[in-house]
Design a protein around this motif. Structure first.
Motif, PDB file in Angstrom:
ATOM      1  N   PRO A  46      17.970 -36.477  -1.574  1.00  0.00           N
ATOM      2  CA  PRO A  46      17.396 -36.039  -0.148  1.00  0.00           C
ATOM      3  C   PRO A  46      15.768 -35.995  -0.025  1.00  0.00           C
ATOM      4  O   PRO A  46      15.220 -36.404   0.840  1.00  0.00           O
ATOM      5  CB  PRO A  46      17.788 -34.857   0.539  1.00  0.00           C
ATOM      6  N   ASN A  47      15.167 -35.854  -1.780  1.00  0.00           N
ATOM      7  CA  ASN A  47      13.805 -35.985  -1.651  1.00  0.00           C
ATOM      8  C   ASN A  47      13.315 -37.014  -1.493  1.00  0.00           C
ATOM      9  O   ASN A  47      12.450 -37.333  -1.139  1.00  0.00           O
ATOM     10  CB  ASN A  47      13.060 -34.664  -2.534  1.00  0.00           C
ATOM     11  N   THR A  48      13.634 -38.262  -2.102  1.00  0.00           N
ATOM     12  CA  THR A  48      13.577 -39.182  -2.184  1.00  0.00           C
ATOM     13  C   THR A  48      14.046 -40.696  -1.064  1.00  0.00           C
ATOM     14  O   THR A  48      13.291 -41.226  -0.921  1.00  0.00           O
ATOM     15  CB  THR A  48      13.313 -40.149  -3.802  1.00  0.00           C
ATOM     16  N   PHE A  77      16.705 -39.465   4.344  1.00  0.00           N
ATOM     17  CA  PHE A  77      17.076 -38.530   5.299  1.00  0.00           C
ATOM     18  C   PHE A  77      17.519 -37.267   4.509  1.00  0.00           C
ATOM     19  O   PHE A  77      18.234 -37.086   3.888  1.00  0.00           O
ATOM     20  CB  PHE A  77      18.759 -39.461   5.256  1.00  0.00           C
ATOM     21  N   ARG A  78      17.418 -36.509   5.845  1.00  0.00           N
ATOM     22  CA  ARG A  78      17.420 -35.289   5.067  1.00  0.00           C
ATOM     23  C   ARG A  78      18.320 -34.174   5.187  1.00  0.00           C
ATOM     24  O   ARG A  78      18.973 -33.441   4.318  1.00  0.00           O
ATOM     25  CB  ARG A  78      15.622 -34.305   5.147  1.00  0.00           C
ATOM     26  N   ASN A  79      18.919 -34.323   6.379  1.00  0.00           N
ATOM     27  CA  ASN A  79      19.942 -33.154   6.263  1.00  0.00           C
ATOM     28  C   ASN A  79      21.121 -34.074   5.853  1.00  0.00           C
ATOM     29  O   ASN A  79      22.145 -35.016   6.273  1.00  0.00           O
ATOM     30  CB  ASN A  79      20.088 -33.482   8.178  1.00  0.00           C
ATOM     31  N   VAL A  80      21.779 -33.622   5.053  1.00  0.00           N
ATOM     32  CA  VAL A  80      22.594 -34.052   3.889  1.00  0.00           C
ATOM     33  C   VAL A  80      23.950 -33.596   4.184  1.00  0.00           C
ATOM     34  O   VAL A  80      23.671 -32.499   4.215  1.00  0.00           O
ATOM     35  CB  VAL A  80      22.022 -34.224   2.461  1.00  0.00           C
ATOM     36  N   VAL A  81      24.836 -33.985   4.390  1.00  0.00           N
ATOM     37  CA  VAL A  81      26.052 -33.523   4.771  1.00  0.00           C
ATOM     38  C   VAL A  81      26.927 -34.046   4.570  1.00  0.00           C
ATOM     39  O   VAL A  81      27.633 -32.361   3.617  1.00  0.00           O
ATOM     40  CB  VAL A  81      26.827 -34.373   6.206  1.00  0.00           C
ATOM     41  N   THR A  82      27.524 -34.557   3.111  1.00  0.00           N
ATOM     42  CA  THR A  82      27.623 -34.865   2.502  1.00  0.00           C
ATOM     43  C   THR A  82      27.068 -35.337   0.806  1.00  0.00           C
ATOM     44  O   THR A  82      26.428 -36.364   1.230  1.00  0.00           O
ATOM     45  CB  THR A  82      29.596 -35.751   2.544  1.00  0.00           C
ATOM     46  N   ASN A  83      26.722 -34.892  -0.494  1.00  0.00           N
ATOM     47  CA  ASN A  83      26.497 -35.989  -1.415  1.00  0.00           C
ATOM     48  C   ASN A  83      27.492 -35.315  -2.501  1.00  0.00           C
ATOM     49  O   ASN A  83      26.637 -35.065  -3.465  1.00  0.00           O
ATOM     50  CB  ASN A  83      25.215 -35.209  -1.266  1.00  0.00           C
TER      51      ASN A  83
END
Length: 190
Positions: free
Chosen positions: A94-96, A81-87
């Protein structure tokens, strides 16, 4: 005069000894205060670190832009899941596609999937913990758009890894509406 002088010398010696005793007492009190201050500072630092670790939450969708049908494949694949909204806490990569628990605690995860119906291929995703499947979201329609979701609360140890997997012969579809999402957060430290 010499008697007065001798009396003054005794009195000065007494005052000097009294002052030396007070200085020693004050030095001991100062050491105690410094020790307490160090203990307090260490405690504040520990609470600050613990407070920072308590802040763990992420939410991401499959694609950053465009649209795509992912799958079907002849083997299971890990979803990223590459489109990170919150982390918050940077526990999701988001790379793995892996969420790695930074602290032992109880975490809650939710995932939503969607895709166009197909006569031969369902829409599905499986939440995996340390390589073992936990829960799945699954929907099979021959036409139209199908959605499914699931969630779970897990006790994780430091370093446990959670991710989503696309099972073989299934597929999902995503576009700018972000129908496929993966989210998680730390509920409390154990």
């Amino acid at each position: 005069m010499s008697g007065v002088l001798a009396g003054l010398k005794v009195e000065m010696r007494f005052l000097h000894e009294e002052q030396a005793a007070k200085l020693a007492e004050q030095a001991a009190e100062l050491l105690t205060i410094k020790s307490r201050a160090n203990t307090t500072e260490n405690h504040v630092n520990a609470l600050t670190r613990e407070g920072e670790v308590k802040r763990v939450a992420f939410s991401a969708s499959l694609l950053t832009s465009g649209e795509a049908t992912i799958g079907p494949f002849n083997t299971d694949i890990n979803l990223i899941f590459r489109n990170v909204v919150t982390n918050v806490g940077n526990a999701y990569n988001p790379n793995t596609g892996f969420f790695t628990a930074p602290v032992r605690g109880t975490y809650h995860f939710e995932f939503y999937i969607g895709g166009h119906g197909h006569p031969s291929h369902a829409n599905a995703a499986v939440l995996v913990k340390n390589g073992d499947p936990v829960f799945a979201a699954y929907d099979h329609q021959t036409s139209g758009f199908a959605n499914s979701a699931n969630g779970v609360t897990l006790l994780l140890e430091v370093g446990d890894v959670v991710f989503l997997r696309l099972p073989q012969n299934t597929r999902i579809y995503d576009n700018q509406n972000h129908q496929n999402t993966f989210s998680g957060n730390l509920l409390f430290i154990m």
